[in-house]
Design a protein around this motif. Structure first.
Motif, PDB file in Angstrom:
ATOM      1  N   PRO A 178       0.831  -1.209   0.000  1.00  0.00           N
ATOM      2  CA  PRO A 178       0.000   0.000   0.000  1.00  0.00           C
ATOM      3  C   PRO A 178       0.865   1.259   0.000  1.00  0.00           C
ATOM      4  O   PRO A 178       2.057   1.190   0.319  1.00  0.00           O
ATOM      5  CB  PRO A 178      -0.780  -0.121   1.319  1.00  0.00           C
ATOM      6  N   PRO A 179       0.281   2.403  -0.338  1.00  0.00           N
ATOM      7  CA  PRO A 179       1.073   3.648  -0.328  1.00  0.00           C
ATOM      8  C   PRO A 179       1.583   3.957   1.075  1.00  0.00           C
ATOM      9  O   PRO A 179       0.827   3.900   2.039  1.00  0.00           O
ATOM     10  CB  PRO A 179       0.053   4.705  -0.777  1.00  0.00           C
ATOM     11  N   MET A 180       2.862   4.244   1.180  1.00  0.00           N
ATOM     12  CA  MET A 180       3.447   4.633   2.476  1.00  0.00           C
ATOM     13  C   MET A 180       4.477   5.732   2.257  1.00  0.00           C
ATOM     14  O   MET A 180       5.549   5.506   1.678  1.00  0.00           O
ATOM     15  CB  MET A 180       4.103   3.417   3.147  1.00  0.00           C
ATOM     16  N   CYS A 181       4.159   6.937   2.756  1.00  0.00           N
ATOM     17  CA  CYS A 181       5.046   8.090   2.608  1.00  0.00           C
ATOM     18  C   CYS A 181       6.432   7.776   3.153  1.00  0.00           C
ATOM     19  O   CYS A 181       6.560   7.216   4.243  1.00  0.00           O
ATOM     20  CB  CYS A 181       4.505   9.279   3.404  1.00  0.00           C
ATOM     21  N   ILE A 238      -0.248  -5.116   2.480  1.00  0.00           N
ATOM     22  CA  ILE A 238       0.597  -5.375   3.656  1.00  0.00           C
ATOM     23  C   ILE A 238       1.549  -4.191   3.793  1.00  0.00           C
ATOM     24  O   ILE A 238       2.514  -4.087   3.030  1.00  0.00           O
ATOM     25  CB  ILE A 238       1.424  -6.677   3.471  1.00  0.00           C
ATOM     26  N   GLY A 239       1.266  -3.292   4.744  1.00  0.00           N
ATOM     27  CA  GLY A 239       2.071  -2.065   4.860  1.00  0.00           C
ATOM     28  C   GLY A 239       3.300  -2.258   5.717  1.00  0.00           C
ATOM     29  O   GLY A 239       4.400  -2.530   5.221  1.00  0.00           O
ATOM     30  N   ARG A 240       3.104  -2.124   7.043  1.00  0.00           N
ATOM     31  CA  ARG A 240       4.257  -2.203   7.940  1.00  0.00           C
ATOM     32  C   ARG A 240       4.969  -3.543   7.823  1.00  0.00           C
ATOM     33  O   ARG A 240       6.199  -3.615   7.961  1.00  0.00           O
ATOM     34  CB  ARG A 240       3.803  -1.909   9.373  1.00  0.00           C
ATOM     35  N   VAL A 285      -6.858  -3.679   3.991  1.00  0.00           N
ATOM     36  CA  VAL A 285      -5.544  -3.312   4.527  1.00  0.00           C
ATOM     37  C   VAL A 285      -5.670  -3.160   6.039  1.00  0.00           C
ATOM     38  O   VAL A 285      -6.754  -2.895   6.555  1.00  0.00           O
ATOM     39  CB  VAL A 285      -5.024  -2.001   3.867  1.00  0.00           C
ATOM     40  N   GLY A 286      -4.546  -3.333   6.737  1.00  0.00           N
ATOM     41  CA  GLY A 286      -4.526  -3.102   8.177  1.00  0.00           C
ATOM     42  C   GLY A 286      -4.284  -4.379   8.961  1.00  0.00           C
ATOM     43  O   GLY A 286      -5.161  -5.224   9.079  1.00  0.00           O
ATOM     44  N   ARG A 287      -3.042  -4.505   9.458  1.00  0.00           N
ATOM     45  CA  ARG A 287      -2.683  -5.643  10.311  1.00  0.00           C
ATOM     46  C   ARG A 287      -3.044  -6.991   9.700  1.00  0.00           C
ATOM     47  O   ARG A 287      -3.730  -7.794  10.318  1.00  0.00           O
ATOM     48  CB  ARG A 287      -3.343  -5.475  11.677  1.00  0.00           C
ATOM     49  N   HIS A 335      -6.534   9.471  -3.538  1.00  0.00           N
ATOM     50  CA  HIS A 335      -6.525   9.414  -2.064  1.00  0.00           C
ATOM     51  C   HIS A 335      -7.726  10.175  -1.501  1.00  0.00           C
ATOM     52  O   HIS A 335      -7.701  11.392  -1.381  1.00  0.00           O
ATOM     53  CB  HIS A 335      -5.224  10.023  -1.537  1.00  0.00           C
ATOM     54  N   GLN A 387      -0.496   6.826  -5.741  1.00  0.00           N
ATOM     55  CA  GLN A 387      -1.591   7.476  -5.027  1.00  0.00           C
ATOM     56  C   GLN A 387      -1.489   8.992  -5.227  1.00  0.00           C
ATOM     57  O   GLN A 387      -0.499   9.606  -4.839  1.00  0.00           O
ATOM     58  CB  GLN A 387      -1.515   7.136  -3.539  1.00  0.00           C
ATOM     59  N   ARG A 439      -8.937   5.220  -2.440  1.00  0.00           N
ATOM     60  CA  ARG A 439      -8.856   4.866  -1.020  1.00  0.00           C
ATOM     61  C   ARG A 439      -9.801   5.771  -0.253  1.00  0.00           C
ATOM     62  O   ARG A 439      -9.794   6.991  -0.450  1.00  0.00           O
ATOM     63  CB  ARG A 439      -7.420   5.016  -0.507  1.00  0.00           C
ATOM     64  N   MET A 468       1.608   8.502  -1.296  1.00  0.00           N
ATOM     65  CA  MET A 468       0.899   9.772  -1.497  1.00  0.00           C
ATOM     66  C   MET A 468       1.792  10.763  -2.261  1.00  0.00           C
ATOM     67  O   MET A 468       2.842  11.163  -1.797  1.00  0.00           O
ATOM     68  CB  MET A 468       0.552  10.334  -0.124  1.00  0.00           C
ATOM     69  N   HIS A 489      -8.118   9.281   5.141  1.00  0.00           N
ATOM     70  CA  HIS A 489      -7.168   9.755   6.163  1.00  0.00           C
ATOM     71  C   HIS A 489      -7.229  11.249   6.452  1.00  0.00           C
ATOM     72  O   HIS A 489      -6.221  11.856   6.842  1.00  0.00           O
ATOM     73  CB  HIS A 489      -5.729   9.336   5.780  1.00  0.00           C
TER      74      HIS A 489
END
Ligand SMILES: Cc1cc2nc3c(=O)[nH]c(=O)nc-3n(C[C@H](O)[C@H](O)[C@H](O)COP(=O)(O)O)c2cc1C
Length: 340
Positions: free
Chosen positions: A22-25, A308-310, A285-287, A163, A101, A213, A59, A166
């Motif tokens: 996923p997009p992650m700055c 899968i982000g983090r 998305v998310g955990r 986007h 994004q 998103r 982003m 958020h």
């Protein structure tokens, strides 16, 4: 039976598996010029080597003051295209498809001298007081999204993600808490987002899917919930969104009212609700870092793709390891086969 490693096709976007970065700055632009650096190249291409089916670049903003920080990527100038194209081409050569994004931070633009917003309401007491966009300026913002998308198409991206989550500008427009306008963009809360969708589509090849998103739920007092997000997502679907990427929150200080779940798969129920109510493909998305869990989200048809982000920040080879754990076939780069 579908699983994490089943191929996926939407319009002309063909993915080798259901795994998305996923997009992650990265906040890693050197010269405040919005141009991708070697860091971005290595970061994204590593995940392509690591087996992700789709990589969505972080982003990337439509104007300098639309960035969270001056160290974010931008697509307001043609000079920003080549560095992105280099990343896209390299990811393609390792079998991944690439999206980007496109965004504007609105009142959450921390380095803007005076951030802009639908209404002059600050994010919290520590944030800058934003200025209300005039109706003319709102229309100009739509054009900025259009030209950013046109540049993304030139850079060779396979898909575009708008986007709308958020607590950034599009979210600020469709949330009744942040949009107190009395012009056409206040009387009709999804108008700004819909105009951006139309503008994006006008620059995209017809067979390229448009992702969006959204935050399907707000966590501040009086915020909207899933019933309202189903309603506004329907507007966006009618305007041309092909797939939703379902996130939540971001509109106010965390835990101001309720709090996002911290347990595994906390946003999957929201993704499933949107999928069922709109009969549209969704990304969850998310955990979801546990491969068995991510695989179940696909197998149970709660979502069409999982991001899968983090988990991918920790491990660029998340997808290759997931295949090993789940005993699924996937292509391992020949240089790495002895590692698996
Ligand atoms: C360092 C970092 C940067 C992020 N930047 C963005 C971003 O640019 N755009 C976005 O929509 N979400 C962003 N997110 C949210 C992630 O895309 C993802 O939705 C979130 O981390 C939850 O997924 P996870 O539990 O797999 O990490 C960011 C998250 C992290 C950790």
């Amino acid at each position: 039976m579908k699983d994490l490693f089943s191929p996926y096709k939407i319009k002309n976007l063909e993915l080798k598996n259901r795994i998305v970065m996923p997009p992650m700055c990265q906040y890693s632009v050197d010269q405040k010029d919005g141009i991708a650096t070697d860091w971005h190249y290595l970061h994204y291409v590593s995940r392509a080597i690591g087996g992700a089916g789709l990589i969505i670049i972080e982003m990337t903003d439509v104007e300098p003051d639309g960035r969270i920080s001056d160290f974010d990527l931008g697509l307001w100038s043609d000079e920003q295209i080549p560095a992105l194209k280099r990343i896209v081409d390299a990811c393609h050569s390792y079998g991944a498809k690439v999206g980007i994004q496109i965004a504007h931070a609105g009142r959450k633009a921390e380095d803007a001298e005076v951030p802009v917003a639908p209404s002059a309401i600050a994010f919290d007491e520590n944030s800058k007081q934003p200025r209300t966009l005039t109706t003319e300026e709102v229309k100009e913002q739509v054009e900025k999204f259009r030209t950013a998308v046109a540049r993304a198409v030139k850079a060779g991206f396979d898909t575009i993600e708008i986007h709308g989550a958020h607590g950034y500008l599009i979210h600020q427009f469709h949330s009744p808490l942040t949009n107190k306008r009395d012009d056409e963009y206040g009387k009709d809360l999804t108008r700004f987002g819909r105009e951006i969708i139309h503008a994006a589509k006008s620059e995209m090849p017809e067979d390229m899917p448009l992702l969006m998103r959204i935050s399907a739920k707000e966590y501040v007092e009086g915020g909207y919930g899933i019933h309202e997000s189903i309603a506004f997502a329907k507007d966006y679907q009618k305007a041309g969104v092909d797939m939703f990427d379902i996130s939540s929150g971001g509109e106010g200080p965390i835990a101001a009212w309720g709090r996002p779940g911290t347990h595994a798969a906390y946003q999957v129920p929201l993704a499933k609700d949107i999928k069922q109510a709109l009969d549209i493909p969704v990304m969850a998305v998310g955990r979801l870092d546990d491969p068995t869990l991510a695989n179940a989200v696909i197998g149970n048809e709660d979502a069409d793709l999982v991001a899968i982000g983090r988990g991918m920040l920790r491990n660029p080879y998340w997808a290759l390891e997931a295949a090993t754990n789940l005993r699924k076939e996937t292509e391992i780069p020949k240089q790495y086969t002895t590692g698996f």
